[in-house]
Design an enzyme around this catalytic site. Structure first.
Site, PDB file in Angstrom:
ATOM      1  N   LEU A  68      -4.135   0.131  -3.124  1.00  0.00           N
ATOM      2  CA  LEU A  68      -4.317  -1.170  -2.829  1.00  0.00           C
ATOM      3  C   LEU A  68      -5.681  -1.411  -2.230  1.00  0.00           C
ATOM      4  O   LEU A  68      -5.766  -1.199  -1.028  1.00  0.00           O
ATOM      5  CB  LEU A  68      -3.180  -1.849  -2.189  1.00  0.00           C
ATOM      6  CG  LEU A  68      -3.020  -3.232  -2.406  1.00  0.00           C
ATOM      7  CD1 LEU A  68      -1.787  -3.838  -1.578  1.00  0.00           C
ATOM      8  CD2 LEU A  68      -4.294  -4.116  -1.836  1.00  0.00           C
ATOM      9  N   ASP A  70       0.933  -1.281   0.033  1.00  0.00           N
ATOM     10  CA  ASP A  70      -0.179  -0.017   0.142  1.00  0.00           C
ATOM     11  C   ASP A  70       0.745   1.055   0.139  1.00  0.00           C
ATOM     12  O   ASP A  70       0.548   2.210  -0.729  1.00  0.00           O
ATOM     13  CB  ASP A  70      -0.941   0.224   1.213  1.00  0.00           C
ATOM     14  CG  ASP A  70      -1.972  -1.212   1.308  1.00  0.00           C
ATOM     15  OD1 ASP A  70      -3.016  -0.983   1.318  1.00  0.00           O
ATOM     16  OD2 ASP A  70      -1.190  -2.359   1.482  1.00  0.00           O
ATOM     17  N   THR A  74     -19.695  -6.949   0.905  1.00  0.00           N
ATOM     18  CA  THR A  74     -18.304  -6.891   1.616  1.00  0.00           C
ATOM     19  C   THR A  74     -18.050  -8.322   2.045  1.00  0.00           C
ATOM     20  O   THR A  74     -19.101  -9.127   2.508  1.00  0.00           O
ATOM     21  CB  THR A  74     -18.334  -5.852   2.736  1.00  0.00           C
ATOM     22  OG1 THR A  74     -17.087  -6.168   3.575  1.00  0.00           O
ATOM     23  CG2 THR A  74     -19.416  -6.240   3.755  1.00  0.00           C
ATOM     24  N   THR A 118      -7.043  -5.046   0.819  1.00  0.00           N
ATOM     25  CA  THR A 118      -5.498  -5.080   1.604  1.00  0.00           C
ATOM     26  C   THR A 118      -5.714  -6.070   2.514  1.00  0.00           C
ATOM     27  O   THR A 118      -4.903  -7.114   2.457  1.00  0.00           O
ATOM     28  CB  THR A 118      -5.353  -3.896   2.428  1.00  0.00           C
ATOM     29  OG1 THR A 118      -5.061  -2.825   1.718  1.00  0.00           O
ATOM     30  CG2 THR A 118      -3.850  -4.187   3.281  1.00  0.00           C
ATOM     31  N   ASP A 122     -12.317   4.601  -2.787  1.00  0.00           N
ATOM     32  CA  ASP A 122     -12.537   3.437  -2.939  1.00  0.00           C
ATOM     33  C   ASP A 122     -13.717   3.456  -4.081  1.00  0.00           C
ATOM     34  O   ASP A 122     -13.715   2.443  -5.097  1.00  0.00           O
ATOM     35  CB  ASP A 122     -13.297   2.689  -2.076  1.00  0.00           C
ATOM     36  CG  ASP A 122     -12.547   2.254  -0.786  1.00  0.00           C
ATOM     37  OD1 ASP A 122     -11.404   1.621  -1.089  1.00  0.00           O
ATOM     38  OD2 ASP A 122     -12.807   2.695   0.275  1.00  0.00           O
TER      39      ASP A 122
END
Ligand code: AMP
Ligand code: MG
Ligand code: MG
Length: 311
Positions: A118, A48, A196, A121, A248
């Site tokens: 990233l 990251d 999610t 993660t 995001d």
């Protein structure tokens, strides 16, 4: 005549995304992830940090004065990369496209680039590398207009990864529809939802159940879930919780919209991306593969779920 700024930005972002993806692969193969806990269920790794330093450094060297907002707070001196290591190359295909008229005269001061070096993660640290993406989103006057979703470990392009990208009015590129699930509107026999994997809550589950899913695909990353929509593998992405941020959603929103889909918060409001905006998407995320399905999903979300959000 000089190529318009927005095309040069997209062209640079595509090239930068491939090299950032290479950093993400290289850190994993080094076996030295350097994991730091940023908060509850919120990790940062060497990948990251290094990918962000590379992306932000490349963009700022190439476009002096540009506003870039990256997810990670890093000590720049620690991750100083020699300027000759920054990426200065161009994607020729993009440079040769005709620029959509409304984006022809975009000024540097109107642009914010939102960077998630990233996305996914936690899945990355667990070896679920297919969930990982690098996200570079281009916002103009607070609106997401383009961006790149790069998959470093794409199963279709094993060595180099793949970059999926779009610009409003120019089209989207870099992916194929892999399934025909979404050729028909969601129904009692097929209504595939994604959500999610690591940040589930009771409200997330209530929202999912109220939409009558025939299948729920729980995977990591906002970029990855939007790829599932783009590829026709899911009808909708539902995340009725805070936690997802502007870096995001910026690139995925623009790519999805250009492909005919739609991404808003869970109340159906458009997300904004100016430099001074609240970075948190406090009202969740609702995205659909086709924009005409969006309102139907919104109507199904119980008022009690909508009411629990706080700014
Ligand atoms: P997920 O779908 O859980 O992978 O989340 C999509 C993106 O939002 C990722 O970048 C997550 O790190 C971020 N995210 C979602 N919920 C949270 C949370 N509760 N805390 C921190 N980050 C979150
Ligand atoms: Mg992320
Ligand atoms: Mg991230």
């Amino acid at each position: 005549m000089e190529v318009p700024l927005i095309l040069r930005l997209l062209s640079a972002s595509i090239k930068i995304s491939y090299k950032a993806g290479a950093i993400v692969r290289q850190v994993l193969s080094s076996g030295n992830l350097g994991i730091i806990d940023k908060g509850i269920n919120d990790l940062q790794t060497q990948a990251d940090r290094q990918a962000q330093a590379f992306i932000v450094g490349s963009l700022m060297t190439r476009f002096p004065g540009i506003c870039v907002i990256g997810e990670e707070t890093i000590d720049k001196s620690e991750y100083k990369i020699n300027s000759n290591e920054f990426d200065m190359s161009d994607d020729q295909f993009v440079l040769e496209q005709s620029c959509p008229t409304n984006l022809h005269n975009v000024n540097l001061k109107d642009v914010v680039v939102w960077v998630d070096p990233l996305d996914g993660t936690s899945e990355y640290t667990q070896g679920l590398v297919g969930h990982v993406t690098v996200l570079i989103g281009l916002a103009v006057k607070g609106r997401s207009v383009g961006g790149v979703i790069h998959q470093p470990f794409s199963s279709t392009e094993t060595t180099e990864g793949r970059s999926i990208y779009a610009l409003e009015g120019m089209g989207c590129f870099g992916f194929k529809t892999c399934s025909d699930i979404t050729k028909d509107a969601p129904s009692e026999t097929s209504n595939v939802l994604t959500t999610t994997r690591g940040h589930c809550t009771d409200f997330v589950n209530q929202a999912l159940e109220s939409c009558g899913p025939t299948e729920i695909i729980r995977v990591g990353g906002c970029g990855h879930k939007v790829i599932l929509l783009l590829e026709g593998r899911c009808h909708a992405y539902i995340f009725a919780s805070a936690g997802c941020k502007k870096w995001d959603t910026c690139a995925p929103e623009a790519v999805l919209r250009e492909a005919g889909g739609m991404l808003t918060d869970m109340l159906g409001e458009t997300l904004t991306y100016s430099h001074d905006v609240n970075k948190a998407n406090n009202f969740g995320v609702l995205a659909t593969a086709k924009r005409e399905w969006h309102q139907d999903y919104l109507n199904k979300i119980p008022q009690s779920v909508k009411d629990h959000f706080v700014a």
